[in-house]
Design an enzyme around this catalytic site. Structure first.
Site, mmCIF file in Angstrom:
data_model
loop_
_atom_site.group_PDB
_atom_site.id
_atom_site.type_symbol
_atom_site.label_atom_id
_atom_site.label_comp_id
_atom_site.label_asym_id
_atom_site.label_seq_id
_atom_site.Cartn_x
_atom_site.Cartn_y
_atom_site.Cartn_z
ATOM 1 N N SER A 65 0.836 -1.200 0.000
ATOM 2 C CA SER A 65 0.000 0.000 0.000
ATOM 3 C C SER A 65 0.876 1.258 0.000
ATOM 4 C CB SER A 65 -0.947 -0.053 1.200
ATOM 5 O OG SER A 65 -1.954 0.897 1.081
ATOM 6 N N GLU A 117 -9.145 -3.771 -4.839
ATOM 7 C CA GLU A 117 -8.417 -2.804 -4.027
ATOM 8 C C GLU A 117 -9.297 -1.685 -3.476
ATOM 9 O OE1 GLU A 117 -5.332 -3.068 -3.202
ATOM 10 O OE2 GLU A 117 -4.071 -3.830 -4.823
ATOM 11 N N HIS A 125 -8.267 -4.803 -0.405
ATOM 12 C CA HIS A 125 -6.955 -4.192 -0.196
ATOM 13 C C HIS A 125 -6.354 -4.724 1.108
ATOM 14 C CE1 HIS A 125 -3.928 -1.083 -0.560
ATOM 15 N NE2 HIS A 125 -4.145 -0.694 0.680
#
Ligand code: NAG
Ligand code: NAG
Ligand code: NAG
Ligand code: NAG
Length: 545
Positions: free
Chosen positions: A228, A354, A464
């Site tokens: 991330s 995501e 995510h």
């Protein structure tokens, strides 16, 4: 039998003694005492820069000249100041209460404060200064607002690497977050103090060059790895300094992060001005200098009033790396186009869905015209109505096409939920990765993955962060690939019958796909939503959001 028992008892006693004798390492004139955790040693909470407090607040990290005092390195240092979160929806519980409980609990588990620039080293107990082991440096994620190394214990990864016969040393660093690390305005630009969180990471990488040999590491074999915001950071280290790595790393791993579409650092002016106002600095001649003198609690309260990742602004973050003329000499996408990229081998990949986690903040956007407004005013400011209408032709209202992808009519929390999730997924994560691949293919070795695990989770699908279980927390296939890659620059094992992860090129865009169920890995093609993603990237290039 008796003999064997005796040997076992003796071994146990010896092991106990080894555990009791705390390990030490010498850095300059100082002796650091660490922890023994079975077959590995941990050195935690080592300061790698001068504390960024007092007049060093909002300044680039200052290196430590030499360690001159022995200290105990047995506990993680405190986290850098975390941005307060607002919880988007919790049925039946007033939002302020839910957010309050969440933030209080979080602060209790991971105390934070400005004096936070510490690094951790976890190594095989047997490694000595002549071992020259490859080094895996972890940069955590959390939207550039949250997170700390204490949440990511690398002990199991080091143990796994030893069991595989390819031992590595694990390193992780804290870096300044939110406004403390990514303050943005014309004042910040003029003073050359933008992207401080990235400067912190870079300073930690310089620390690794200087000190990792003392722990048994090889300074020429460093891989930087992030997820991330951590992966976005890794990609930006590949773009920094005209693509010259300065010998700080030789390989990179990016899970859910690539050079993101962001504009100039002056795009943060509104938020900067709000903080200046809130802290009573607006009448100061030098507002930046004034912010350095504001008491921490007052400044923190002002920062907490700016949007966070779960606010309505969602992934259009207030505090994020931007072009500052120093760390990033131009918009990341333009640097990618110019080819100013470190030519090191890398692994990159995404989770399939995501965007879902970030789409709960916008559940009140339920109609087409509301979505057009949201895109125009919040997510992609600077775009025109025709551009947005073109985009929404690519990302239609058809719930069969939204995210969680391939879940049919399920998960349509609102008529626009799956559509917004798809736009977030591609806009911030998938399309920037594809764009990056287009300018690195053929120039370096690349392996690409897509995680479709946890697809059955309601509303979020392969959300995510879900690939962190595979790579970090559960030690599944991706962890093995990353360990091997750190050691040999190839994720594949030499085993004749082992699954082979083929390299990626734009001509032959092979992608490893992680699946739920009986067949956990397959090879596919990274070509889905091609036109839509190209449209998105062209749009962000045109307007520089
Ligand atoms: C020890 O190091 C600190 C931090 O770098 C420095 O401020 C201090 O002057 C040093 N002390 C001595 C005796 O060198
Ligand atoms: C601020 O700037 C003005 C004009 O340059 C100057 O007259 C004034 O003394 C300054 N104030 C402070 C507190 O430095
Ligand atoms: C949704 O909520 C946000 C934040 O509460 C608000 O700013 C926005 O105007 C709302 N949008 C719609 C379409 O209701
Ligand atoms: C891919 O890169 C080439 C230049 O290497 C460029 O001409 C082309 O437009 C790029 N395509 C996309 C989709 O970015």
């Amino acid at each position: 039998m008796l003999f064997r028992l005796l040997v076992l008892a003796l071994t146990a006693i010896l092991a106990d003694t080894a555990a009791a004798a705390a390990p030490t390492v010498k850095l300059d004139a100082a002796t650091l005492t660490g922890n023994s955790a079975g077959s590995v040693h941990q050195y935690l909470g080592i300061p790698f820069a001068q504390p960024p407090v007092g007049d060093l607040r909002f300044r680039r990290p200052q290196s430590i000249q030499a360690y001159n005092q022995s200290f105990s390195a047995t506990h993680y240092g405190q986290a850098c100041p975390q941005q307060q979160l607002t919880v988007p929806i919790l049925q039946g519980i007033p939002q302020e209460i839910a957010s309050g409980v969440l933030n209080t609990l979080f602060a209790a588990v991971f105390p934070d404060g400005e004096d936070c620039l510490t690094i951790n080293v976890i190594k095989p107990a047997t490694a000595t200064s002549t071992s020259k082991l490859p080094v895996l440096v972890w940069i955590f994620g959390g939207g550039f607002e949250l997170g700390s190394t204490a949440m990511y214990d690398g002990t199991a990864i080091v143990k796994k690497s030893m069991a595989m016969g390819s031992p590595v040393i694990f390193v992780s660093m804290n870096y300044r977050l939110s406004a403390f690390g990514f303050l943005a305005s014309k004042e910040v630009k003029e003073a050359g103090v933008g992207n401080l969180g990235l400067h912190d990471q870079r300073e930690a990488l310089r620390w690794v060059q200087k000190y990792i040999p003392a722990f048994g590491g090889d300074r020429t074999k460093v891989t930087i790895w992030g997820e991330s915001a951590g992966a976005i950071s890794v990609s930006l280290h590949m773009l920094a300094n005209g693509g010259n790595t300065e010998g700080l790393f030789r390989a990179a791993v990016m899970q859910s992060g690539a050079p993101i579409p962001v504009g100039d650092i002056e795009m943060g002016q509104t938020y900067y001005d709000a903080i200046v106002d809130d802290t009573g600095c607006s009448s100061a001649n030098d507002t930046l200098q004034c912010l350095r003198t504001v008491p921490f609690d007052k400044l923190k309260a002002a920062v907490d009033d700016t949007p966070n990742i779960f606010s309505f602004e969602s992934l259009h973050l207030a505090w994020v790396p931007r072009a500052d003329g120093v760390f990033l000499t131009d918009h990341p996408q333009r640097l990618v186009q110019k080819g100013q990229i470190a030519r090191v081998p890398f692994i990159t990949g995404n989770c399939d869905d995501e965007g879902t986690l970030f789409s709960f903040s916008t559940v009140n956007v339920t109609k087409e015209n509301q979505l057009v407004n949201y895109m125009l005013n919040t997510f992609l400011p600077g775009t025109s109505q025709p551009q947005i209408l073109g985009l929404l032709d690519e990302y239609t209202e058809n719930i069969l096409e939204g995210s969680p992808f391939h879940t049919g009519i399920l998960n349509a929390l609102t008529p626009q939920f799956k559509r917004i999730a798809a736009l977030f997924s591609d806009g911030v994560f998938q399309a920037p990765r594809r764009f990056f691949l287009n300018f690195t293919s053929g120039k370096q070795d690349i392996w690409v993955f897509l995680s479709k695990r946890f697809k059955a989770l309601p509303l979020v699908g392969s959300l995510h962060g879900s690939d962190l279980l595979n790579s970090f927390f559960l030690g599944q296939e991706l962890q093995d690939y990353i360990i091997r890659f750190t050691v040999t620059l190839d994720p594949n094992s030499k085993g004749l019958f082992s699954f082979k992860w083929p390299k990626y090129t734009t001509q032959d865009p092979k992608q490893l796909i992680f699946l739920d169920g009986l067949i956990p890995q397959v090879v596919g093609e990274d070509t889905y939503r091609k036109e839509a993603m190209e449209y998105l990237m062209q749009l962000t290039l045109d307007v520089s959001v």
